[in-house]
Design an enzyme around this catalytic site. Structure first.
Site, PDB file in Angstrom:
ATOM      1  N   ALA A   1       0.828  -1.210   0.000  1.00  0.00           N
ATOM      2  CA  ALA A   1       0.000   0.000   0.000  1.00  0.00           C
ATOM      3  C   ALA A   1       0.862   1.259   0.000  1.00  0.00           C
ATOM      4  O   ALA A   1       0.525   2.252  -0.659  1.00  0.00           O
ATOM      5  CB  ALA A   1      -0.936  -0.003   1.204  1.00  0.00           C
TER       6      ALA A   1
ATOM      7  N   GLY B   1       1.907   1.556  -3.534  1.00  0.00           N
ATOM      8  CA  GLY B   1       0.721   1.809  -4.352  1.00  0.00           C
ATOM      9  C   GLY B   1       0.197   3.221  -4.211  1.00  0.00           C
ATOM     10  O   GLY B   1      -0.266   3.826  -5.179  1.00  0.00           O
ATOM     11  N   ASP B   2       0.288   3.770  -3.015  1.00  0.00           N
ATOM     12  CA  ASP B   2      -0.134   5.148  -2.778  1.00  0.00           C
ATOM     13  C   ASP B   2       0.668   6.101  -3.654  1.00  0.00           C
ATOM     14  O   ASP B   2       0.116   6.993  -4.310  1.00  0.00           O
ATOM     15  CB  ASP B   2       0.050   5.487  -1.294  1.00  0.00           C
ATOM     16  N   GLY B   3       1.971   5.897  -3.712  1.00  0.00           N
ATOM     17  CA  GLY B   3       2.838   6.756  -4.530  1.00  0.00           C
ATOM     18  C   GLY B   3       2.598   6.584  -6.014  1.00  0.00           C
ATOM     19  O   GLY B   3       2.553   7.556  -6.765  1.00  0.00           O
TER      20      GLY B   3
ATOM     21  N   GLU C   1      -0.787   8.221  -6.837  1.00  0.00           N
ATOM     22  CA  GLU C   1      -0.714   9.683  -6.790  1.00  0.00           C
ATOM     23  C   GLU C   1       0.045  10.238  -7.998  1.00  0.00           C
ATOM     24  O   GLU C   1      -0.357  11.232  -8.592  1.00  0.00           O
ATOM     25  CB  GLU C   1      -0.071  10.164  -5.494  1.00  0.00           C
TER      26      GLU C   1
END
Length: 137
Positions: free
Chosen positions: A22, A25-27, A30
C-alpha cells in the site's frame, strides 16, 4: 537512467507486508493522478491542481473505486486487495472513515502489487477505471 527499481516475481511481492504494498501503491497512484491532471489542465496553477488531486486520492474516492471494480479482479488481485484491506494500520487519518480507509488501503496494496510485478496491462486497467469512476462521482 532507469526509473523503475527491480521487478518482483508474484511470489516475492505476495510475501511483502500488505502495508508495504500500500505504501508503494499510494505513490504510484498519486503520480498517475498528478500526471493525468497536469496533462489535461495545463492552465491550472499548482494549488488548484493539488485540490483537484485530493478528490482522486482521498480514502473515500479509493474506497469507491475498489468497490466498483472488485467483481472484475482476478483471484490473485482479490487476494492482494483483501490482505491490504484487512491489514491493521497503526493510525487512521482524522479525516477518514475507518472502513473507507481500509478499503483504500486494499486498493493501494493492489496498485503496489501490480506495479512491483510489472503487470502493466492490469495496472493500466485499474488506474484507468479509477479515472472513470471518480469522474462519474
Amino acid at each position: 537512467m532507469e526509473l523503475r527499481t527491480r521487478i518482483f516475481t508474484p511470489e516475492e511481492a505476495r510475501r511483502l507486508n500488505p502495508l508495504q504494498l500500500a505504501f508503494l501503491g499510494d505513490g504510484v497512484y498519486e503520480l498517475f493522478i498528478r500526471g493525468y491532471l497536469l496533462g489535461n489542465n495545463t492552465a491550472l496553477n499548482v494549488h488548484k491542481l493539488h485540490k483537484e488531486a485530493i478528490t482522486y486520492v482521498k480514502a473515500h474516492g479509493q474506497s469507491e473505486i475498489i468497490k466498483a471494480i472488485e467483481k472484475e479482479l482476478t483471484e490473485e488481485e482479490l487476494y492482494i486487495y483483501k490482505r491490504g484491506r484487512n491489514a491493521k494500520s497503526a493510525t487512521v487519518p482524522k479525516n477518514a472513515d475507518v472502513t473507507e480507509y481500509r478499503f483504500a488501503t486494499g486498493f493501494e496494496a493492489l496498485v503496489g502489487y501490480l506495479y512491483l510485478i510489472d503487470n502493466e496491462e492490469r495496472l493500466s486497467f485499474v488506474l484507468n477505471k479509477s479515472l472513470d469512476i471518480i469522474s462519474r462521482n
